[in-house]
Design a protein around this motif. Structure first.
Motif, PDB file in Angstrom:
ATOM      1  N   HIS A 231       0.844  -1.201   0.000  1.00 25.61           N
ATOM      2  CA  HIS A 231       0.000   0.000   0.000  1.00 25.61           C
ATOM      3  C   HIS A 231       0.877   1.248   0.000  1.00 25.61           C
ATOM      4  CE1 HIS A 231      -3.652   2.271   0.366  1.00 25.61           C
ATOM      5  NE2 HIS A 231      -3.190   2.926   1.420  1.00 25.61           N
ATOM      6  N   VAL A 232       0.359   2.315  -0.628  1.00 25.29           N
ATOM      7  CA  VAL A 232       1.081   3.578  -0.681  1.00 25.29           C
ATOM      8  C   VAL A 232       0.102   4.734  -0.534  1.00 25.29           C
ATOM      9  CG1 VAL A 232       0.959   3.692  -3.218  1.00 25.29           C
ATOM     10  CG2 VAL A 232       2.746   4.963  -2.003  1.00 25.29           C
ATOM     11  N   ALA A 233       0.566   5.785   0.115  1.00 30.73           N
ATOM     12  CA  ALA A 233      -0.207   7.022   0.261  1.00 30.73           C
ATOM     13  C   ALA A 233       0.712   8.197  -0.025  1.00 30.73           C
ATOM     14  CB  ALA A 233      -0.790   7.130   1.667  1.00 30.73           C
ATOM     15  N   MET A 234       0.118   9.336  -0.379  1.00 30.17           N
ATOM     16  CA  MET A 234       0.889  10.550  -0.651  1.00 30.17           C
ATOM     17  C   MET A 234       0.559  11.591   0.412  1.00 30.17           C
ATOM     18  SD  MET A 234       0.984  12.911  -4.126  1.00 30.17           S
ATOM     19  CE  MET A 234       1.907  11.672  -5.067  1.00 30.17           C
ATOM     20  N   MET A 235       1.591  12.253   0.886  1.00 27.82           N
ATOM     21  CA  MET A 235       1.397  13.286   1.900  1.00 27.82           C
ATOM     22  C   MET A 235       0.829  14.557   1.266  1.00 27.82           C
ATOM     23  SD  MET A 235       2.363  11.731   4.624  1.00 27.82           S
ATOM     24  CE  MET A 235       2.094  13.144   5.720  1.00 27.82           C
ATOM     25  N   LEU A 236      -0.150  15.162   1.944  1.00 28.55           N
ATOM     26  CA  LEU A 236      -0.658  16.476   1.552  1.00 28.55           C
ATOM     27  C   LEU A 236       0.027  17.588   2.327  1.00 28.55           C
ATOM     28  CD1 LEU A 236      -4.494  15.819   1.214  1.00 28.55           C
ATOM     29  CD2 LEU A 236      -2.761  15.917  -0.588  1.00 28.55           C
ATOM     30  N   ASP A 237       0.500  17.243   3.499  1.00 34.73           N
ATOM     31  CA  ASP A 237       1.286  18.147   4.340  1.00 34.73           C
ATOM     32  C   ASP A 237       2.007  17.251   5.331  1.00 34.73           C
ATOM     33  OD1 ASP A 237      -0.668  17.539   6.370  1.00 34.73           O
ATOM     34  OD2 ASP A 237      -1.897  19.203   5.638  1.00 34.73           O
ATOM     35  N   ARG A 240      -1.244  14.889   6.957  1.00 37.97           N
ATOM     36  CA  ARG A 240      -2.370  14.257   6.268  1.00 37.97           C
ATOM     37  C   ARG A 240      -1.916  13.541   5.001  1.00 37.97           C
ATOM     38  NH1 ARG A 240      -6.254  18.198   4.258  1.00 37.97           N
ATOM     39  NH2 ARG A 240      -4.333  19.356   3.817  1.00 37.97           N
ATOM     40  N   ILE A 241      -2.615  12.440   4.684  1.00 40.38           N
ATOM     41  CA  ILE A 241      -2.338  11.687   3.468  1.00 40.38           C
ATOM     42  C   ILE A 241      -3.570  11.675   2.571  1.00 40.38           C
ATOM     43  CG2 ILE A 241      -0.624  10.177   4.531  1.00 40.38           C
ATOM     44  CD1 ILE A 241      -2.839   8.005   4.672  1.00 40.38           C
ATOM     45  N   ILE A 242      -3.328  11.394   1.302  1.00 38.38           N
ATOM     46  CA  ILE A 242      -4.399  11.065   0.373  1.00 38.38           C
ATOM     47  C   ILE A 242      -4.046   9.724  -0.231  1.00 38.38           C
ATOM     48  CG2 ILE A 242      -3.314  12.364  -1.535  1.00 38.38           C
ATOM     49  CD1 ILE A 242      -6.219  12.954  -2.523  1.00 38.38           C
ATOM     50  N   HIS A 243      -5.017   8.819  -0.302  1.00 37.46           N
ATOM     51  CA  HIS A 243      -4.757   7.493  -0.871  1.00 37.46           C
ATOM     52  C   HIS A 243      -6.051   6.839  -1.323  1.00 37.46           C
ATOM     53  CE1 HIS A 243      -5.215   5.303   3.313  1.00 37.46           C
ATOM     54  NE2 HIS A 243      -5.883   6.428   3.315  1.00 37.46           N
ATOM     55  N   GLU A 254      -7.055  11.528   5.038  1.00 32.51           N
ATOM     56  CA  GLU A 254      -7.165  11.267   6.469  1.00 32.51           C
ATOM     57  C   GLU A 254      -5.831  11.571   7.139  1.00 32.51           C
ATOM     58  OE1 GLU A 254      -7.561   7.199   7.811  1.00 32.51           O
ATOM     59  OE2 GLU A 254      -6.824   6.440   5.893  1.00 32.51           O
ATOM     60  N   PRO A 255      -5.834  11.735   8.465  1.00 33.01           N
ATOM     61  CA  PRO A 255      -4.575  11.935   9.174  1.00 33.01           C
ATOM     62  C   PRO A 255      -3.673  10.710   9.042  1.00 33.01           C
ATOM     63  CG  PRO A 255      -6.425  12.592  10.544  1.00 33.01           C
ATOM     64  CD  PRO A 255      -6.999  11.881   9.368  1.00 33.01           C
ATOM     65  N   LEU A 256      -2.394  10.929   8.838  1.00 27.38           N
ATOM     66  CA  LEU A 256      -1.443   9.826   8.738  1.00 27.38           C
ATOM     67  C   LEU A 256      -1.497   8.965   9.992  1.00 27.38           C
ATOM     68  CD1 LEU A 256       0.915   8.296   7.439  1.00 27.38           C
ATOM     69  CD2 LEU A 256       2.462  10.028   8.417  1.00 27.38           C
TER      70      LEU A 256
END
Length: 276
Positions: A231-237, A240-243, A254-256
């Motif tokens: 699984h992978v997610a990208m940081m927005l800041d 927080r991540i977007i995935h 959602e919050p990391l």
């Protein structure tokens, strides 16, 4: 050296001629380039639409075909290298040099340069198109219809913020093996966001992770990638991540910390990477 079967156009009875002397096969042949003529089509592990979809072609992408049999083409996606089976009637031998790519999250093509005529599609972000005529605010696509030209961008013109691209997919449904705005998985979201910014990106998480440089989680910033096993997610800041994920069954923010608490018990602790 072992070769990744996901990315190697070879099986015991047939392989690409470029692999002759490198991979054992009963016969070798030259792949025939073909273009996806539909808005999208799955790449399956077997010549059966009920089999696992492991990747997805977008309109205009080239699929190098080594064999056509029983309604399916076996070959390799040129853009991300994945090997599998695609419905043969979704492909066209007329391979055109693309002039533009779709820059909107999705767009429709109309039978005439009017939004009131019959629509086809939708064509998703990063689809490759060839503009052959213009009328007013519309552009005629070779092998398709008329789209609003503001939804296109010339080949070689890219965005600069992968996280902003990923945010445009917010709410798109989760689909294993999907790569389009109507359905995609975690690694496809990352791939499409980076491609829109002119950065080549492999299809799967293990391959994506190999391209980055490890960073401390305390130093995470926008655009960094966080990987768990599979699984992978990208940081927005920094927090927080977007995935695209099977928990929300869509692309979600959602919050990391919440994702770590939910995912880590089954997949192990995450590692963070920054693209060079």
């Amino acid at each position: 050296m072992s070769r990744d079967p996901r990315l190697t156009l070879a099986r015991p009875d047939l392989a690409s001629r470029s692999l002759e002397g490198l991979v054992a096969a009963g016969a070798y042949a030259d792949p025939k380039p073909m273009r996806l003529a539909r808005a999208g089509a799955g790449i399956h592990v077997r010549p059966d639409l009920a089999s696992e979809r492991q990747d997805h072609l977008l309109f205009g992408e080239v699929f190098d075909v080594l064999e056509v049999k029983d309604g399916f083409a076996w070959g390799q996606a040129r853009r991300d290298g994945y090997v599998g089976f695609v419905e043969a009637d979704a492909l066209d031998a007329d391979v055109r040099l693309p002039t533009h790519r779709v820059a909107a999250i999705r767009t429709f093509a109309f039978a005439e340069p009017s939004i009131k005529t019959q629509a086809s599609g939708p064509y998703s972000l990063n689809s490759l198109v060839t503009v052959e005529a213009r009328e007013g605010r519309f552009a005629k696509l070779a092998g398709s219809g008329w789209v609003v030209e503001a939804h296109l961008t010339p080949v070689g013109v890219f965005e600069t913020d992968p996280a902003a691209v990923a945010e445009r997919f917010l709410g798109a449904p989760y689909l294993w093996g999907g790569r389009e705005s109507l359905g995609l998985d975690c690694s496809a979201l990352v791939q499409q966001a980076l491609m829109a910014c002119g950065q080549g990106c492999p299809r799967d998480t293990d391959l994506q992770q190999a391209l980055g440089e490890a960073v401390d989680q305390a130093d995470l910033t926008r655009g960094d990638l966080v990987f768990w096993k599979g699984h992978v997610a990208m940081m927005l800041d920094g927090a927080r991540i977007i995935h695209a994920n099977a928990h929300h069954m869509c692309v979600a923010i959602e919050p990391l910390a919440e994702a770590i608490a939910r995912i880590t018990p089954n997949s192990g602790p995450p590692v963070a990477y920054r693209r060079p």
